[in-house]
Enzyme design. Sequence first.
Site, PDB file in Angstrom:
ATOM      1  N   SER A   1      -4.611   1.202  14.421  1.00 41.97           N
ATOM      2  CA  SER A   1      -4.815   2.323  14.568  1.00 41.97           C
ATOM      3  C   SER A   1      -5.115   3.207  15.381  1.00 41.97           C
ATOM      4  O   SER A   1      -5.216   2.152  16.234  1.00 41.97           O
ATOM      5  CB  SER A   1      -6.131   2.581  12.996  1.00 41.97           C
ATOM      6  OG  SER A   1      -7.284   3.903  13.229  1.00 41.97           O
ATOM      7  N   TYR A  53     -14.550  -1.896  10.992  1.00 45.70           N
ATOM      8  CA  TYR A  53     -13.016  -1.497  10.245  1.00 45.70           C
ATOM      9  C   TYR A  53     -11.721  -1.502  11.807  1.00 45.70           C
ATOM     10  O   TYR A  53     -10.519  -1.401  11.798  1.00 45.70           O
ATOM     11  CB  TYR A  53     -12.750   0.392  10.219  1.00 45.70           C
ATOM     12  CG  TYR A  53     -11.369   1.030  10.265  1.00 45.70           C
ATOM     13  CD1 TYR A  53     -10.396   0.749   8.904  1.00 45.70           C
ATOM     14  CD2 TYR A  53     -11.160   2.269  10.871  1.00 45.70           C
ATOM     15  CE1 TYR A  53      -9.165   1.425   8.853  1.00 45.70           C
ATOM     16  CE2 TYR A  53     -10.342   2.496  10.425  1.00 45.70           C
ATOM     17  CZ  TYR A  53      -9.057   1.930   9.975  1.00 45.70           C
ATOM     18  OH  TYR A  53      -8.018   2.900   9.560  1.00 45.70           O
ATOM     19  N   GLY A  70       2.085   5.550   3.401  1.00 48.05           N
ATOM     20  CA  GLY A  70       3.041   4.487   2.760  1.00 48.05           C
ATOM     21  C   GLY A  70       3.959   4.413   1.579  1.00 48.05           C
ATOM     22  O   GLY A  70       5.095   4.392   1.883  1.00 48.05           O
ATOM     23  N   GLY A  85      -0.114   8.450   0.158  1.00 51.65           N
ATOM     24  CA  GLY A  85      -0.162   8.731   2.350  1.00 51.65           C
ATOM     25  C   GLY A  85       1.447   8.074   2.555  1.00 51.65           C
ATOM     26  O   GLY A  85       2.442   7.916   2.623  1.00 51.65           O
ATOM     27  N   GLY A 141       0.512  -1.286   0.072  1.00 48.84           N
ATOM     28  CA  GLY A 141       0.472   0.042  -0.260  1.00 48.84           C
ATOM     29  C   GLY A 141       1.153   1.231  -0.088  1.00 48.84           C
ATOM     30  O   GLY A 141       0.150   2.164   0.837  1.00 48.84           O
TER      31      GLY A 141
END
Length: 353
Positions: free
Chosen positions: A165, A199, A39, A37, A33
């Site tokens: 997260s 999520y 990554g 962002g 990914g």
Amino acid sequence: MFIPSYPPPEPRHYAAFVESMPSLEGRTIAITGCTSGTGLVMARTCGREGARIVMLNRPSQRAQRALEELKGEGIDAALVACDLQRFASVHEAAELLAQRYPEGLDVLCNNAGVMGLPDRATGDGYDVQMQTNHLSHFLLTALVWPLLAAAAAAHGEARVVNHSSGARRGAPLSADYLAAKGGELGGDGFPGFGKWRRYQQSKLANLLFTYALHDHIAAERPGSGVKSLCAHPGPTNSGLQAKTSDAGGTRVLDQLILWRTLRVAHAVEDGALGLLRAACDPEVESGAFYGPEGRGQPGPAMLLPAERDAEGERLLWDASLAATGLSAFFEAGEQLCRAVVDSQRATDKVAQL
């Protein structure tokens, strides 16, 4: 959907960290990914310090542009196709990695993630968020284990870095979210908590996988030199929020969640510091967790207290093995790498005839 537009914040902590980074010459770092962002920040930052960067992305124009950006800066970068919503693609990517990088991977950064998507199944039958964010990373890590062990033997250590997260906090891990029940989990009607619970479960899974892998390495592959670590970015303006909106985040609850994040978000460079510390800081220990200290607030990446849950870690490990079709975690990659070596030997023998 209307989300207020906030100007990208200036990085506050990134430059000081980069100054402290060691040289990464001779190291190979694989990142999922990394078209944008955190990554992409990690790929660029590590590449500038001399690392060879392997970009594990779903094939797309964005993936190609990101590769060309890095190569345009003189960074040694390559793209390996990997669609985390298809277990078959993960197997193909792992086989390519074994073929191309037999000397090993110094870091596998399981960074890719999707957020706030509606209740739908992947082609493998699993929730799209859980498979993308956790299950496929679990499978990828197992399949490239020998490459991590090879790099550790050559350089003294290697690292698996998972990306969690602040959303991990909430309900304990439930087996339902790890089962082949994609599209059946519900909760997308008013007020729309379901997508955010899915999520939350996937990001909790990232952290529990880190701890479970740390323990399994110690018990089953002691002395391997491979460390298992985790990071979280804090509230970060990374572009993930816009992807949530594009995927149908139209409810008031979605707007509130995205607004609360963006109004305090720090720069994407600062959001990548947890990953960079876990991947590059020479002082890290296996099992460590890095990220901003304040709940829901930006800040520098710090060493955070462990958030262990023995029952959740056992559930996570067993359910992930079942979902990915692995009978044993470490042996899966060892079998794959033996098959790649045997195939290469056969090819070489034919070429010599």
